[in-house]
Design an enzyme around this catalytic site. Structure first.
Site, short mmCIF file in Angstrom:
data_model
loop_
_atom_site.label_atom_id
_atom_site.label_comp_id
_atom_site.label_asym_id
_atom_site.label_seq_id
_atom_site.Cartn_x
_atom_site.Cartn_y
_atom_site.Cartn_z
CG HIS A 60 -3.90 -11.35 0.29
ND1 HIS A 60 -4.38 -11.97 1.23
CD2 HIS A 60 -3.01 -10.33 1.08
CE1 HIS A 60 -4.08 -11.97 2.35
NE2 HIS A 60 -3.50 -10.63 2.43
CD GLU A 94 -0.69 -7.53 1.49
OE1 GLU A 94 0.23 -7.83 0.88
OE2 GLU A 94 -1.16 -7.99 2.49
CG HIS A 105 4.15 -8.37 2.22
ND1 HIS A 105 4.65 -9.44 3.07
CD2 HIS A 105 2.70 -8.40 2.72
CE1 HIS A 105 3.87 -10.13 3.94
NE2 HIS A 105 2.52 -9.53 3.48
#
Length: 190
Positions: free
Chosen positions: A58, A104, A108
């Site tokens: 993920h 992502e 992040h």
């Protein structure tokens, strides 16, 4: 490639965090969920539409050791360029959704220690490849599954305190999150 089209609150600064979480998602649980069904209908994901994946990555998430302004993690720490198509293709087997990978990296990766999407995705793939995650069993509790994960990684130093399991029981196991020190060479308590 299109950049991430999701937008949430920006918080934190690049490189200002304490450790990482490597998060895995059990693909059959995601594909059976409402979000997975929406992605199938929209044709947006290879993960559920054309393949049968087990555990997928993920993301690799920078985290704070203690809450900061009520939050446990930084996100969207600055503007990023879209992840180039060759990088997406190289890491598609670990994270089989280009849109997820774009988001992502934006959410992040922009806060991580990595300068490029290639470095970021290579690190998360390297970490994922170093671990063994068993297939969850129907009705298995989070505690029993965590024990199975630790047993599958005997000799690597992984202990129960280094991971969190999301789901379990009748809901089914959905995610496993493994905590790493910032250097990504050692596990740490979650």
């Amino acid at each position: 490639m299109s950049p991430c089209d999701r937008r949430e609150e920006s918080r934190g600064r690049k490189g200002d965090f304490d450790h990482y979480i490597l998060s895995f998602s059990w693909s059959p649980a995601f594909c059976a969920s409402e979000a997975g069904q929406r992605s199938i209908k929209s044709g947006a994901t290879l993960q559920c539409r054309d393949n049968r994946f087990g555990w997928i990555v993920h993301g690799l998430w920078p985290q704070y050791a203690e809450r900061r302004a009520g939050q446990f993690w930084p996100q969207y720490c600055g503007p990023v360029q879209p992840v180039p198509a060759p990088v997406l293709r190289r890491h598609l087997c670990a994270s089989p959704d280009p849109r997820l990978m774009q988001c992502e990296w934006a959410k992040h990766g922009s806060c991580s220690d990595f300068a490029t999407p290639e470095e970021y995705f290579a690190a998360q793939t390297r970490l994922a490849d170093s671990l063994t995650l068993p297939e969850p069993q129907p009705g298995q509790s989070a505690r029993a599954f965590a024990t199975a994960v630790v047993a599958a990684n005997t000799g690597r130093g992984l202990e129960r305190r280094h991971l969190r399991v999301v789901g379990g029981g009748t809901a089914g196991i959905r995610e496993v999150r493994i905590c790493f020190e910032r250097d990504l060479d050692r596990f740490r308590p979650c």
